[in-house]
Design an enzyme around this catalytic site. Structure first.
Site, PDB file in Angstrom:
ATOM      1  CB  ALA A   1      -6.369  -1.271  -2.915  1.00 40.37           C
TER       2      ALA A   1
ATOM      3  N   GLY B   1      -3.908  -1.044   1.456  1.00 38.47           N
ATOM      4  CA  GLY B   1      -4.511  -2.373   1.562  1.00 38.47           C
ATOM      5  C   GLY B   1      -3.513  -3.443   1.975  1.00 38.47           C
TER       6      GLY B   1
ATOM      7  CD  GLU C   1      -6.758  -0.801   4.659  1.00 36.23           C
ATOM      8  OE1 GLU C   1      -6.517  -0.848   3.433  1.00 36.23           O
ATOM      9  OE2 GLU C   1      -7.714  -0.179   5.136  1.00 36.23           O
TER      10      GLU C   1
ATOM     11  CD  GLU D   1      -5.122   3.632   2.529  1.00 40.84           C
ATOM     12  OE1 GLU D   1      -4.418   4.278   3.332  1.00 40.84           O
ATOM     13  OE2 GLU D   1      -5.318   2.406   2.631  1.00 40.84           O
TER      14      GLU D   1
HETATM   15  N1  CAA Z   1      -1.572  -0.088  -7.353  1.00 45.60           N
HETATM   16  C1  CAA Z   1      -1.239  -0.342  -8.639  1.00 45.60           C
HETATM   17  N2  CAA Z   1       0.034  -0.414  -9.088  1.00 45.60           N
HETATM   18  C2  CAA Z   1       0.999  -0.198  -8.187  1.00 45.60           C
HETATM   19  C3  CAA Z   1       0.745   0.052  -6.828  1.00 45.60           C
HETATM   20  C4  CAA Z   1      -0.628   0.108  -6.426  1.00 45.60           C
HETATM   21  N3  CAA Z   1      -0.994   0.314  -5.136  1.00 45.60           N
HETATM   22  N4  CAA Z   1       1.913   0.236  -6.181  1.00 45.60           N
HETATM   23  C5  CAA Z   1       2.880   0.061  -7.102  1.00 45.60           C
HETATM   24  N5  CAA Z   1       2.337  -0.199  -8.309  1.00 45.60           N
HETATM   25  C6  CAA Z   1       3.037  -0.439  -9.577  1.00 45.60           C
HETATM   26  C7  CAA Z   1       3.569   0.861 -10.152  1.00 45.60           C
HETATM   27  O1  CAA Z   1       2.560   1.543 -10.856  1.00 45.60           O
HETATM   28  C8  CAA Z   1       4.683   0.329 -11.052  1.00 45.60           C
HETATM   29  O2  CAA Z   1       4.077  -0.159 -12.222  1.00 45.60           O
HETATM   30  P1  CAA Z   1       4.713   0.251 -13.674  1.00 45.60           P
HETATM   31  O3  CAA Z   1       6.078  -0.400 -13.653  1.00 45.60           O
HETATM   32  O4  CAA Z   1       3.761  -0.367 -14.631  1.00 45.60           O
HETATM   33  O5  CAA Z   1       4.783   1.718 -13.706  1.00 45.60           O
HETATM   34  C9  CAA Z   1       5.219  -0.866 -10.274  1.00 45.60           C
HETATM   35  O6  CAA Z   1       4.184  -1.240  -9.350  1.00 45.60           O
HETATM   36  C10 CAA Z   1       6.465  -0.537  -9.461  1.00 45.60           C
HETATM   37  O7  CAA Z   1       6.175   0.584  -8.641  1.00 45.60           O
HETATM   38  P2  CAA Z   1       7.094   1.890  -8.576  1.00 45.60           P
HETATM   39  O8  CAA Z   1       7.792   2.100  -9.868  1.00 45.60           O
HETATM   40  O9  CAA Z   1       6.256   3.019  -8.055  1.00 45.60           O
HETATM   41  O10 CAA Z   1       8.144   1.397  -7.484  1.00 45.60           O
HETATM   42  P3  CAA Z   1       9.018   2.311  -6.501  1.00 45.60           P
HETATM   43  O11 CAA Z   1       9.993   1.397  -5.870  1.00 45.60           O
HETATM   44  O12 CAA Z   1       9.505   3.525  -7.200  1.00 45.60           O
HETATM   45  O13 CAA Z   1       7.968   2.822  -5.372  1.00 45.60           O
HETATM   46  C11 CAA Z   1       6.176   2.589  -3.787  1.00 45.60           C
HETATM   47  C12 CAA Z   1       7.387   1.928  -4.489  1.00 45.60           C
HETATM   48  C13 CAA Z   1       6.650   3.712  -2.866  1.00 45.60           C
HETATM   49  C14 CAA Z   1       5.497   1.511  -2.944  1.00 45.60           C
HETATM   50  C15 CAA Z   1       5.195   3.152  -4.841  1.00 45.60           C
HETATM   51  O14 CAA Z   1       4.940   2.150  -5.819  1.00 45.60           O
HETATM   52  C16 CAA Z   1       3.894   3.605  -4.303  1.00 45.60           C
HETATM   53  O15 CAA Z   1       3.801   4.663  -3.709  1.00 45.60           O
HETATM   54  N6  CAA Z   1       2.815   2.817  -4.502  1.00 45.60           N
HETATM   55  C17 CAA Z   1       1.474   3.176  -4.117  1.00 45.60           C
HETATM   56  C18 CAA Z   1       1.283   3.042  -2.612  1.00 45.60           C
HETATM   57  C19 CAA Z   1      -0.135   3.431  -2.236  1.00 45.60           C
HETATM   58  O16 CAA Z   1      -0.574   4.542  -2.426  1.00 45.60           O
HETATM   59  N7  CAA Z   1      -0.893   2.474  -1.654  1.00 45.60           N
HETATM   60  C20 CAA Z   1      -2.243   2.686  -1.249  1.00 45.60           C
HETATM   61  C21 CAA Z   1      -3.188   2.300  -2.330  1.00 45.60           C
HETATM   62  S1  CAA Z   1      -4.873   2.757  -1.972  1.00 45.60           S
HETATM   63  C22 CAA Z   1      -5.453   1.560  -0.961  1.00 45.60           C
HETATM   64  O17 CAA Z   1      -4.758   0.646  -0.602  1.00 45.60           O
HETATM   65  C23 CAA Z   1      -6.883   1.750  -0.520  1.00 45.60           C
HETATM   66  C24 CAA Z   1      -7.275   0.881   0.606  1.00 45.60           C
HETATM   67  O18 CAA Z   1      -7.369   1.249   1.718  1.00 45.60           O
HETATM   68  C25 CAA Z   1      -7.608  -0.478   0.376  1.00 45.60           C
END
Ligand code: CAA
Length: 256
Positions: free
Chosen positions: A64, A107, A110, A130
């Site tokens: 998400a 998400g 999911e 999460e």
């Molecule tokens: N939400 C918003 N933006 C996100 C995102 C997310 N879940 N995941 C990645 N992005 C964005 C980053 O902020 C980045 O944007 P900027 O260039 O503007 O900074 C861009 O996508 C590229 O991401 P990274 O630079 O972080 O890429 P990476 O290759 O270094 O890492 C990754 C990849 C390991 C997937 C890392 O992006 C990451 O950890 N993302 C978050 C994963 C996460 O926590 N997901 C769970 C979200 S909560 C949820 O989903 C709740 C639910 O149950 C519904």
């Protein structure tokens, strides 16, 4: 007109491609509304027999959208029933397939699990991270992952945020098959086309029957299956399918 997804059709297959590459296909509420609306439209379209959802090579969806969630208060998410819109995807009656390459996190994992069949590229990475953000899964992850892989692994993934690769996900029963990344879309389209070539009402009944296994006792599930099995005899496609076998020819289903 969609902004966050690309909607396409390949013969009888409806294709939805998540398209927010700069954000690794993070799922905003707009993505949710667009995916659900596209899937529902395919569900209503008699020319479509299966729906395929995919992302990019790097990410199916990295969760998400954290930036959208960050400013929300408890009352914001409670009163708007944040994420509840995704439940409509589980109510789509035609078979749905998720083709996952790269990250399927939070998400994203999911959303993949909301689909009936989960195909993975060898690059796929699944997780429910999460907890690292101070929240828990909110689109069914704690429930669907547990049913798919069992308590031990679901608990570990939800409590540590660890990712599992495609091979582990297949071993654990989350994905039906792993294919080389460069074959994923072709393979998924082929699978979707195979399903779409079957009798549509029968495929819908098969989906309903398998899903009932998650919602009922064994005895009730078997009775439900039996009644649907009987119901297939009311279709022209059952007559055609069995006649074709007896006459040693390929069936020509009319989806009636
Ligand atoms: N939400 C918003 N933006 C996100 C995102 C997310 N879940 N995941 C990645 N992005 C964005 C980053 O902020 C980045 O944007 P900027 O260039 O503007 O900074 C861009 O996508 C590229 O991401 P990274 O630079 O972080 O890429 P990476 O290759 O270094 O890492 C990754 C990849 C390991 C997937 C890392 O992006 C990451 O950890 N993302 C978050 C994963 C996460 O926590 N997901 C769970 C979200 S909560 C949820 O989903 C709740 C639910 O149950 C519904």
């Amino acid at each position: 007109m969609t902004e966050t997804i690309i909607v396409d059709r390949k013969d009888r297959v409806g294709l939805i491609t998540l398209n927010r590459p700069k954000a690794l296909n993070a799922l905003t509420l707009q993505v949710m509304h667009e995916v659900v609306a596209a899937a529902q439209e395919f569900d209503r379209d008699p020319g479509i027999g299966a729906i395929l959802i995919t992302g990019s090579a790097k990410a199916f969806a990295a969760g998400a959208d954290i930036k959208e969630m960050q400013p929300q208060s408890y009352l914001d998410v409670y009163l708007s029933d944040w994420f509840a819109g995704w439940d409509a995807l589980a109510r789509v009656r035609k078979p749905t397939i998720a083709a996952v390459a790269g990250y399927a996190l939070g998400g994203g994992c999911e959303l993949a699990m909301l689909c009936d069949i989960l195909l993975a590229a060898d690059t796929a990475k699944f997780g429910q991270p999460e907890i690292k953000l101070g929240v828990i899964p909110g689109i069914g992850g704690s429930q669907r992952l547990t049913r798919a892989v069992g308590k031990a692994k679901a608990m570990e993934l939800c409590l540590t945020g660890r990712m599992m690769d495609a091979e582990e996900a297949e071993r654990a029963g989350l994905v039906s098959r792993v294919v080389p990344a460069d074959r994923l879309l072709d393979d998924a389209l082929e699978t979707a086309a195979t399903i779409a070539s079957m009798s549509l009402p029968t495929a819908m009944m098969a989906k309903e029957a398998v899903n009932r296994a998650f919602e009922s006792s064994l005895a009730e599930g078997i009775l439900f299956e039996r009644r649907l099995f009987h119901a297939t005899f009311a279709t022209a496609d059952q007559k055609e399918g069995m006649a074709a076998f007896v006459e040693k020819r390929a069936p020509h289903f009319t989806h009636r």
